[in-house]
Design a protein around this motif. Structure first.
Motif, PDB file in Angstrom:
ATOM      1  N   ASN A 180      -8.108  -0.892  13.618  1.00  0.00           N
ATOM      2  CA  ASN A 180      -7.938  -0.904  12.408  1.00  0.00           C
ATOM      3  C   ASN A 180      -7.280  -0.036  12.041  1.00  0.00           C
ATOM      4  N   MET A 181      -5.884   0.489  13.582  1.00  0.00           N
ATOM      5  CA  MET A 181      -4.787   0.793  12.395  1.00  0.00           C
ATOM      6  C   MET A 181      -4.102   0.562  11.335  1.00  0.00           C
ATOM      7  N   MET A 182      -3.858   0.956  10.437  1.00  0.00           N
ATOM      8  CA  MET A 182      -2.901   0.382   8.727  1.00  0.00           C
ATOM      9  C   MET A 182      -1.618   0.108   9.466  1.00  0.00           C
ATOM     10  N   ILE A 183      -1.395  -1.108   9.000  1.00  0.00           N
ATOM     11  CA  ILE A 183      -0.203  -1.659   9.870  1.00  0.00           C
ATOM     12  C   ILE A 183       0.637  -1.503   8.020  1.00  0.00           C
ATOM     13  N   SER A 210      -5.603 -11.081   1.154  1.00  0.00           N
ATOM     14  CA  SER A 210      -6.521 -10.649   1.571  1.00  0.00           C
ATOM     15  C   SER A 210      -6.813 -10.939   3.505  1.00  0.00           C
ATOM     16  N   ARG A 211      -5.985 -12.056   3.469  1.00  0.00           N
ATOM     17  CA  ARG A 211      -5.587 -11.794   4.453  1.00  0.00           C
ATOM     18  C   ARG A 211      -4.429 -10.469   5.654  1.00  0.00           C
ATOM     19  N   ALA A 212      -3.870 -10.361   4.879  1.00  0.00           N
ATOM     20  CA  ALA A 212      -2.752  -9.221   5.106  1.00  0.00           C
ATOM     21  C   ALA A 212      -4.142  -8.209   5.821  1.00  0.00           C
ATOM     22  N   ARG A 213      -4.801  -7.419   4.465  1.00  0.00           N
ATOM     23  CA  ARG A 213      -6.135  -6.701   4.469  1.00  0.00           C
ATOM     24  C   ARG A 213      -6.840  -7.090   6.071  1.00  0.00           C
ATOM     25  N   GLU A 214      -7.291  -8.173   6.358  1.00  0.00           N
ATOM     26  CA  GLU A 214      -7.598  -8.704   7.997  1.00  0.00           C
ATOM     27  C   GLU A 214      -7.005  -8.421   8.876  1.00  0.00           C
ATOM     28  N   ALA A 215      -5.837  -8.585   8.702  1.00  0.00           N
ATOM     29  CA  ALA A 215      -4.493  -8.142   9.861  1.00  0.00           C
ATOM     30  C   ALA A 215      -4.774  -7.086   9.746  1.00  0.00           C
ATOM     31  N   GLY A 216      -5.027  -5.632   9.350  1.00  0.00           N
ATOM     32  CA  GLY A 216      -4.762  -4.490   9.302  1.00  0.00           C
ATOM     33  C   GLY A 216      -3.499  -3.700   8.209  1.00  0.00           C
ATOM     34  N   VAL A 217      -2.886  -4.722   7.538  1.00  0.00           N
ATOM     35  CA  VAL A 217      -1.537  -4.522   6.999  1.00  0.00           C
ATOM     36  C   VAL A 217      -2.455  -3.631   5.376  1.00  0.00           C
ATOM     37  N   PRO A 275      15.440   3.435  19.516  1.00  0.00           N
ATOM     38  CA  PRO A 275      14.075   4.687  18.963  1.00  0.00           C
ATOM     39  C   PRO A 275      12.655   4.505  17.755  1.00  0.00           C
ATOM     40  N   VAL A 276      12.389   3.515  19.076  1.00  0.00           N
ATOM     41  CA  VAL A 276      11.017   3.514  18.062  1.00  0.00           C
ATOM     42  C   VAL A 276      10.810   4.608  16.765  1.00  0.00           C
ATOM     43  N   GLU A 277      10.793   5.403  17.045  1.00  0.00           N
ATOM     44  CA  GLU A 277      10.488   7.074  16.151  1.00  0.00           C
ATOM     45  C   GLU A 277      11.483   6.238  14.723  1.00  0.00           C
ATOM     46  N   ARG A 278      12.470   5.162  14.827  1.00  0.00           N
ATOM     47  CA  ARG A 278      13.385   4.996  13.896  1.00  0.00           C
ATOM     48  C   ARG A 278      13.092   3.290  13.360  1.00  0.00           C
ATOM     49  N   LEU A 279      11.980   3.191  14.179  1.00  0.00           N
ATOM     50  CA  LEU A 279      11.532   1.448  13.681  1.00  0.00           C
ATOM     51  C   LEU A 279      10.709   1.045  12.701  1.00  0.00           C
ATOM     52  N   LEU A 280      10.591  -0.237  11.617  1.00  0.00           N
ATOM     53  CA  LEU A 280       9.943  -0.246  10.429  1.00  0.00           C
ATOM     54  C   LEU A 280       9.545  -1.373  11.114  1.00  0.00           C
ATOM     55  N   LEU A 281       8.572  -2.575  10.990  1.00  0.00           N
ATOM     56  CA  LEU A 281       8.207  -3.592  10.436  1.00  0.00           C
ATOM     57  C   LEU A 281       8.376  -3.983   9.404  1.00  0.00           C
ATOM     58  N   LEU A 296       2.479 -10.271  10.539  1.00  0.00           N
ATOM     59  CA  LEU A 296       3.323  -9.007  11.199  1.00  0.00           C
ATOM     60  C   LEU A 296       1.973  -8.799  12.875  1.00  0.00           C
ATOM     61  N   SER A 297       0.857  -9.251  12.401  1.00  0.00           N
ATOM     62  CA  SER A 297       0.650  -9.461  13.676  1.00  0.00           C
ATOM     63  C   SER A 297       0.896 -10.262  14.851  1.00  0.00           C
ATOM     64  N   LEU A 298       1.867 -10.873  14.651  1.00  0.00           N
ATOM     65  CA  LEU A 298       2.671 -11.950  15.669  1.00  0.00           C
ATOM     66  C   LEU A 298       4.019 -11.568  15.931  1.00  0.00           C
ATOM     67  N   VAL A 299       4.525  -9.942  15.364  1.00  0.00           N
ATOM     68  CA  VAL A 299       5.409  -9.530  15.440  1.00  0.00           C
ATOM     69  C   VAL A 299       5.033  -8.092  16.661  1.00  0.00           C
ATOM     70  N   ILE A 300       4.277  -7.029  16.333  1.00  0.00           N
ATOM     71  CA  ILE A 300       3.618  -6.588  16.975  1.00  0.00           C
ATOM     72  C   ILE A 300       3.327  -6.671  18.075  1.00  0.00           C
ATOM     73  N   PRO A 301       3.107  -7.696  18.789  1.00  0.00           N
ATOM     74  CA  PRO A 301       2.419  -7.281  20.246  1.00  0.00           C
ATOM     75  C   PRO A 301       4.114  -7.913  21.324  1.00  0.00           C
ATOM     76  N   VAL A 302       5.228  -8.273  20.095  1.00  0.00           N
ATOM     77  CA  VAL A 302       6.581  -8.481  21.209  1.00  0.00           C
ATOM     78  C   VAL A 302       7.225  -7.069  21.014  1.00  0.00           C
ATOM     79  N   PHE A 303       7.268  -6.616  19.687  1.00  0.00           N
ATOM     80  CA  PHE A 303       7.658  -5.553  19.978  1.00  0.00           C
ATOM     81  C   PHE A 303       6.972  -4.087  20.820  1.00  0.00           C
TER      82      PHE A 303
END
Ligand code: SF4
Ligand SMILES: [Zn+2]
Length: 471
Positions: free
Chosen positions: A14-17, A38-45, A209-215, A237-244
């Motif tokens: 339930n974390m917002m991305i 609505s798919r974006a919302r389901e994926a937590g965007v 640094p992850v502190e400078r990363l944006l999705l 983005l749910s396909l990109v996040i696990p790669v990061f």
């Protein structure tokens, strides 16, 4: 290991991305924007920044931002269209700034790959955007393709006085990434980071640094694996996040939380955690934050100025009781290790530390204590024996090879005797704690070799910590 696209993580606890770069006003979404959202919302965007590429698309971005609560707008003219920008068009674009939900200027920059406009026109327009962004204290969204040298040259001209922004869909070298970071820029990577043949790009991302990363998706373009070639959309983005998560050795939840915090820091959208956390997770470890008090004021510490670590707010409004700590921990089952840490010295609250550690030990947890080693002088007695059987690993910040240097860098409230107290604590801990380690932070002026020799002499492990990597 490269993750297969089959690993689709939906909704990160339930974390917002935040998708910081989308073009949902493009014709590709004409018929099904509602389902895309609505798919974006389901994926937590939780939020999307829709980015303008011309005067007319900038206006569409603003219209979308007014129609949908979670969409924000950026206004700008893409370098592809640089030749066609009349003074009138530019003035109209400028007049859009200041409207509600406009969070950035762009996308702007240089594109010497497609070369759709002469370089000179692109450069002039890029500079206009930078000046505009600075005038209105807005971040700038930069598109740079095969034009790193000129891009950096121009950015350097504007670097003083609050230039901030993101180089989106980064495709340069590690050296260019470093130069952008040195300018204070954030970097974002779109779907190509997931491609099987993009190891080089992943290696470059690792240097950021992850502190400078944006999705970002840059949708409808650049769909991630396994949707490559299809229309892209924010839910991917749910396909990109696990790669990061793989790249950084963090969990997908960490990536979601940290990048959302970064988007807040740059664009002011979303909300950071307002309350300091007592228990917080990073990777498979649970960290316990007992206090903000510390018997030192290390020169590199961000405790008072910026008390966030990996997107967690650690500034406690008040110190928690034993019960509050246990409540905040909840079921520690899923964590490999529990660490007493935080922006403050855990042994300032020795009784709470021992009681909580005893509870966690009864549940079979592995426990680590990160400390400045002042526990004895803080509590007025030798405390190592009291930690016996409760703590498995103690990491003590040695920080310097001499008491004088230590006093200069860490400014201990106990003066020079603090260094000798910490050395004594290492010796005592070594007798009763299974793993004892001392560490130094890699900062100029520290003789790492001498510090290592001290560790060897004390018979404990030694670790060098990076200055800007916390948690
Ligand atoms: S010991 Fe840790 S919390 Fe205390 S000032 Fe130094 S870095 Fe900050
Ligand atoms: Zn774009």
């Amino acid at each position: 290991m490269f993750l297969s696209g089959a690993f689709l993580v939906k909704n990160f606890n339930n974390m917002m991305i935040i998708d910081t770069h989308a073009h949902l006003d493009f014709p590709e979404y004409k018929t099904d924007l509602d389902s895309v959202l609505s798919r974006a919302r389901e994926a937590g965007v939780g939020s999307i920044i829709n980015v303008g590429t011309s005067l007319s698309t900038s206006k569409k971005c603003i219209a979308l931002a007014h129609r949908f609560e979670n969409i924000y707008a950026s206004v700008g003219i893409h370098p592809h269209g640089a030749t066609k920008v009349s003074e009138e068009t530019w003035l109209e674009l400028e007049s859009l700034i200041g409207g509600s939900k406009i969070v950035a200027v762009g996308e702007t920059g240089l594109d010497y790959y497609r070369n759709k406009s002469p370089h000179e026109d692109q450069q002039v327009l890029f500079e206009k955007h930078l000046a505009l962004a600075k005038k209105h204290d807005l971040p700038v969204i930069i598109h740079c393709r095969e034009a790193s040298e000129d891009c950096l040259k121009i950015l350097n001209k504007y670097k003083n006085g609050g230039l901030k922004g993101v180089v989106h869909c980064f495709s340069g070298t590690a050296e260019v990434a470093k130069a952008c970071l040195d300018l204070g820029m954030f970097l974002s990577f779109a779907g190509p980071i997931t491609f099987k043949n993009a190891q080089n790009l992943r290696d470059i991302a690792k240097t950021v640094p992850v502190e400078r990363l944006l999705l970002e998706t840059d949708c409808p373009f650049l769909s991630p694996h396994p949707k490559r070639g299809e229309r892209n959309e924010p839910s991917y983005l749910s396909l990109v996040i696990p790669v990061f998560a793989e790249i950084y050795g963090l969990s997908p939840e960490d990536i979601a939380r940290i990048t959302s915090f970064n988007a807040y820091a740059l664009f002011g959208i979303g909300e950071p955690e307002l309350e300091g956390k007592i228990a917080y997770a990073i990777r498979n470890s649970l960290y316990i934050n007992l206090t903000n008090r510390c018997s030192m004021e290390c020169s590199f510490c961000m405790r008072t100025t910026y008390p966030f670590v990996k997107g967690h707010n650690l500034h406690l409004k008040r110190e928690p009781t034993i019960e509050e700590v246990l409540q905040s921990i909840g079921d520690p089952g899923r964590y490999d290790e529990v660490v007493f840490c935080g922006y403050g010295e855990p042994t300032e609250r020795l009784e709470v530390l021992k009681a909580v550690a005893a509870d966690l030990k009864s549940k079979g947890k592995r426990i680590r204590l990160d400390t400045n080693g002042h526990g004895d002088i803080i509590n007025g007695r030798s405390i190592a024996n009291e930690l016996k059987g409760l703590i498995d690993t103690i990491c003590i910040s040695l920080n310097a090879e001499t008491a004088e240097k230590y006093a200069a860098i860490c400014k201990p409230v106990f003066g020079e005797k603090a260094y000798f107290a910490l050395i004594q604590f290492v010796k005592d801990a070594k007798k009763v704690i299974p793993n004892v380690q001392v560490s130094v932070v890699e900062i100029p002026g520290i003789d790492i070799k001498k510090c290592r020799e001290i560790a060897v002499e004390l018979g404990v492990d030694f670790r060098v910590r990076k200055h800007d990597v916390l948690g």
